[in-house]
Scaffold this motif. Structure first.
Motif, PDB file in Angstrom:
ATOM      1  N   LEU A   1       0.826  -1.204   0.000  1.00  0.00           N
ATOM      2  CA  LEU A   1       0.000   0.000   0.000  1.00  0.00           C
ATOM      3  C   LEU A   1       0.866   1.262   0.000  1.00  0.00           C
ATOM      4  O   LEU A   1       0.532   2.258  -0.646  1.00  0.00           O
ATOM      5  CB  LEU A   1      -0.933  -0.004   1.214  1.00  0.00           C
ATOM      6  N   THR A   2       1.998   1.234   0.706  1.00  0.00           N
ATOM      7  CA  THR A   2       2.911   2.375   0.711  1.00  0.00           C
ATOM      8  C   THR A   2       3.456   2.625  -0.696  1.00  0.00           C
ATOM      9  O   THR A   2       3.505   3.772  -1.159  1.00  0.00           O
ATOM     10  CB  THR A   2       4.078   2.127   1.686  1.00  0.00           C
ATOM     11  N   LEU A   3       3.855   1.569  -1.380  1.00  0.00           N
ATOM     12  CA  LEU A   3       4.384   1.719  -2.730  1.00  0.00           C
ATOM     13  C   LEU A   3       3.327   2.253  -3.682  1.00  0.00           C
ATOM     14  O   LEU A   3       3.630   3.012  -4.604  1.00  0.00           O
ATOM     15  CB  LEU A   3       4.917   0.380  -3.239  1.00  0.00           C
ATOM     16  N   ARG A   4       2.084   1.881  -3.462  1.00  0.00           N
ATOM     17  CA  ARG A   4       1.024   2.321  -4.369  1.00  0.00           C
ATOM     18  C   ARG A   4       0.555   3.736  -4.038  1.00  0.00           C
ATOM     19  O   ARG A   4       0.516   4.610  -4.902  1.00  0.00           O
ATOM     20  CB  ARG A   4      -0.156   1.346  -4.311  1.00  0.00           C
TER      21      ARG A   4
ATOM     22  N   ILE B   1      11.270  -2.494   2.038  1.00  0.00           N
ATOM     23  CA  ILE B   1      11.255  -2.212   0.600  1.00  0.00           C
ATOM     24  C   ILE B   1      12.683  -2.160   0.071  1.00  0.00           C
ATOM     25  O   ILE B   1      13.010  -2.749  -0.963  1.00  0.00           O
ATOM     26  CB  ILE B   1      10.529  -0.884   0.310  1.00  0.00           C
ATOM     27  N   PHE B   2      13.548  -1.457   0.809  1.00  0.00           N
ATOM     28  CA  PHE B   2      14.943  -1.338   0.369  1.00  0.00           C
ATOM     29  C   PHE B   2      15.629  -2.698   0.354  1.00  0.00           C
ATOM     30  O   PHE B   2      16.319  -3.047  -0.619  1.00  0.00           O
ATOM     31  CB  PHE B   2      15.708  -0.387   1.296  1.00  0.00           C
ATOM     32  N   ASN B   3      15.458  -3.471   1.397  1.00  0.00           N
ATOM     33  CA  ASN B   3      16.129  -4.774   1.479  1.00  0.00           C
ATOM     34  C   ASN B   3      15.674  -5.725   0.380  1.00  0.00           C
ATOM     35  O   ASN B   3      16.481  -6.488  -0.164  1.00  0.00           O
ATOM     36  CB  ASN B   3      15.890  -5.411   2.850  1.00  0.00           C
TER      37      ASN B   3
ATOM     38  N   THR C   1      14.976  -0.351  -4.624  1.00  0.00           N
ATOM     39  CA  THR C   1      15.944   0.410  -3.822  1.00  0.00           C
ATOM     40  C   THR C   1      15.811   1.898  -4.122  1.00  0.00           C
ATOM     41  O   THR C   1      15.872   2.730  -3.210  1.00  0.00           O
ATOM     42  CB  THR C   1      17.388  -0.052  -4.091  1.00  0.00           C
ATOM     43  N   ALA C   2      15.624   2.239  -5.392  1.00  0.00           N
ATOM     44  CA  ALA C   2      15.489   3.650  -5.761  1.00  0.00           C
ATOM     45  C   ALA C   2      14.249   4.262  -5.123  1.00  0.00           C
ATOM     46  O   ALA C   2      14.279   5.394  -4.619  1.00  0.00           O
ATOM     47  CB  ALA C   2      15.428   3.792  -7.282  1.00  0.00           C
ATOM     48  N   GLU C   3      13.148   3.511  -5.121  1.00  0.00           N
ATOM     49  CA  GLU C   3      11.911   4.033  -4.530  1.00  0.00           C
ATOM     50  C   GLU C   3      12.043   4.168  -3.015  1.00  0.00           C
ATOM     51  O   GLU C   3      11.572   5.143  -2.423  1.00  0.00           O
ATOM     52  CB  GLU C   3      10.737   3.129  -4.888  1.00  0.00           C
TER      53      GLU C   3
ATOM     54  N   ARG D   1      14.046   7.247  -2.366  1.00  0.00           N
ATOM     55  CA  ARG D   1      13.241   8.447  -2.642  1.00  0.00           C
ATOM     56  C   ARG D   1      12.274   8.736  -1.496  1.00  0.00           C
ATOM     57  O   ARG D   1      12.139   9.877  -1.040  1.00  0.00           O
ATOM     58  CB  ARG D   1      12.462   8.264  -3.952  1.00  0.00           C
ATOM     59  N   LEU D   2      11.598   7.691  -1.014  1.00  0.00           N
ATOM     60  CA  LEU D   2      10.647   7.872   0.085  1.00  0.00           C
ATOM     61  C   LEU D   2      11.361   8.238   1.384  1.00  0.00           C
ATOM     62  O   LEU D   2      10.856   9.044   2.176  1.00  0.00           O
ATOM     63  CB  LEU D   2       9.811   6.605   0.272  1.00  0.00           C
ATOM     64  N   ALA D   3      12.543   7.659   1.613  1.00  0.00           N
ATOM     65  CA  ALA D   3      13.310   8.008   2.815  1.00  0.00           C
ATOM     66  C   ALA D   3      13.766   9.460   2.761  1.00  0.00           C
ATOM     67  O   ALA D   3      13.768  10.163   3.782  1.00  0.00           O
ATOM     68  CB  ALA D   3      14.510   7.076   2.959  1.00  0.00           C
ATOM     69  N   ARG D   4      14.144   9.932   1.581  1.00  0.00           N
ATOM     70  CA  ARG D   4      14.511  11.351   1.425  1.00  0.00           C
ATOM     71  C   ARG D   4      13.321  12.246   1.733  1.00  0.00           C
ATOM     72  O   ARG D   4      13.438  13.280   2.395  1.00  0.00           O
ATOM     73  CB  ARG D   4      14.970  11.622  -0.005  1.00  0.00           C
ATOM     74  N   LEU D   5      12.166  11.840   1.232  1.00  0.00           N
ATOM     75  CA  LEU D   5      10.944  12.606   1.462  1.00  0.00           C
ATOM     76  C   LEU D   5      10.641  12.672   2.956  1.00  0.00           C
ATOM     77  O   LEU D   5      10.297  13.739   3.493  1.00  0.00           O
ATOM     78  CB  LEU D   5       9.798  11.929   0.711  1.00  0.00           C
ATOM     79  N   LEU D   6      10.778  11.547   3.629  1.00  0.00           N
ATOM     80  CA  LEU D   6      10.526  11.495   5.066  1.00  0.00           C
ATOM     81  C   LEU D   6      11.540  12.348   5.828  1.00  0.00           C
ATOM     82  O   LEU D   6      11.188  13.033   6.796  1.00  0.00           O
ATOM     83  CB  LEU D   6      10.577  10.042   5.540  1.00  0.00           C
TER      84      LEU D   6
END
Length: 413
Positions: free
Chosen positions: A128-131, A192-194, A211-213, A216-221
């Protein structure tokens, strides 16, 4: 053009979903409408060009789809009172494409907390997070996790249903719940990263799109919570780890362990960024598990060669990590570090303390590490058996081939 559109849609997805969810309050229906709008944009924009106000375009299309749902006969019977209560007539009219109200600063954070709701299973939290936040389609998520779309779609639907049944609204959780919910968010991004960094199954060792996503989400956070040490630690860990990606496989896709990697292939920019994040977060005082894992990754990244790795420092960090976040996987890694400092027999002895822990014995990693230490200890026949056992247990083809090759190189007796 295609890549630009994809990047733009992933950036806008949580903004548009946040706009609709704040206005209408029905996360499940809003998320479906946004997905339809994203699919429409992915089809039309590469051919027609990106509109002058892409966010307004997506809001318009998603709102119209949502309005159609509200106005359908079956929806009206079920939701007539609810719709009247939550929105005026003017809100049932799709806004024009010039709509460009700035997104609320906490929309993405609210979405992350909602997707990682405790009522949702960990696997569904990831999907759900990825979507919802990542803007990936169900088909893309299914492909990344190597399951049929027919399997992934119900998983996402169940997650949204669980959130709805829990009575969750599109608001940040109460202050007293946020720390626990944030831990879940970080764990989901870590999962997700692992999965992207070392795929749990399939022919490829890595799935770069995941890994890229995750990064990206970690940067956003991190942009939303720049003062949280664990958020910074997780981003640093991802950057430092992903920097080694190009050196982890040979041209034929076979695995290269860290002590054999060509370190000239390691990317210096993410290493420097990650190391700087580690220094800033460790200087703040209280230290968490992601910060410590990032510090360990930084020690590896800063070593000019495998032989020059500061193993005593890594061992000290693992000892501290084991106190902060006791876990058999941490002990497993500490055994490797201990073997580098005190010899392989010391590492093998430490492994006996976790050999009955189901969290680790059901994985191939305990056998793989034991085999490595037995080989270093001059016990090749035993090492060979554990390499073969590990190879049978892993579902990753590159890992399986590597482990089998290690076993094949050792004598049988």
């Amino acid at each position: 053009m295609g890549e630009r559109v994809e990047e733009l849609l992933r950036e806008l997805a949580p903004q548009v979903l946040g706009f609709l969810a704040r206005r209408h309050g029905q996360f499940d229906l809003c998320e479906d409408a946004v997905q339809e709008a994203l699919l429409a944009a992915a089809t039309q924009w590469p051919a027609d060009g990106v509109p002058a106000n892409p966010r307004g375009w997506l809001i318009t299309v998603a709102t119209r789809k949502l309005t159609d749902e509200f106005r359908s006969e079956s929806a009206r019977r079920k939701r007539e009172d609810n719709v009247a209560a939550m929105a005026g007539v003017e809100e049932l009219v799709a806004p024009g494409t010039d709509v460009d109200q700035p997104p609320e600063s906490d929309d993405t954070l609210t979405l992350l907390f909602l997707c990682c709701h405790p009522a949702v299973t960990p696997a569904s939290q990831v999907a759900l997070t990825l979507r919802a936040v990542g803007g990936l389609t169900t088909a893309e998520i299914a492909k990344a996790f190597m399951v049929p779309e027919a399997t992934m779609a119900p998983r996402i639907s169940r997650a949204k249903k669980s959130i709805k049944q829990a009575g969750s609204r599109f608001v940040l959780p109460p202050e007293e719940e946020r720390a626990d919910r944030l831990r879940v968010v970080l764990q989901v991004l870590y999962l997700i990263f692992n999965e992207g960094y070392t795929a749990s199954s399939g022919a490829a060792l890595q799935r770069v799109e995941l890994t890229a996503e995750a990064i990206r989400l970690a940067r956003l956070l991190y942009q939303l919570l720049p003062d949280d040490g664990e958020v910074a630690g997780l981003l640093a860990l991802m950057l430092l780890t992903d920097a080694r990606r190009a050196a982890r496989t040979r041209e034929d896709g076979s695995l290269v362990p860290i002590d054999e990697q060509d370190r000239s292939l390691w990317l210096r920019e993410p290493i420097e960024e990650g190391a700087a994040l580690v220094l800033r977060t460790l200087a703040r005082g209280e230290v968490g598990s992601y910060q410590l894992q990032a510090a360990i990754a930084a020690v590896h990244a800063e070593a000019p060669s495998a032989e020059e790795t500061d193993w005593p420092q890594i061992l000290s960090l693992y000892l501290l990590l084991e106190k902060v976040a006791p876990n058999p996987m941490v002990t497993l890694n500490r055994a490797i570090a201990l073997s580098q400092v005190a010899g392989p027999e010391a590492g093998l002895e430490l492994l006996t303390t976790i050999e009955d822990d189901r969290l680790i014995t059901e994985s191939h990693r305990l056998d793989a590490v034991r085999a490595h230490l037995l080989e270093r200890a001059g016990r090749p026949a035993e090492a060979r058996e554990h390499y073969l056992t590990a190879a049978r247990r892993t579902t990753s083809l590159p890992e399986q081939r590597y482990l089998e090759s290690k076993a094949a190189a050792l004598p049988t007796s």
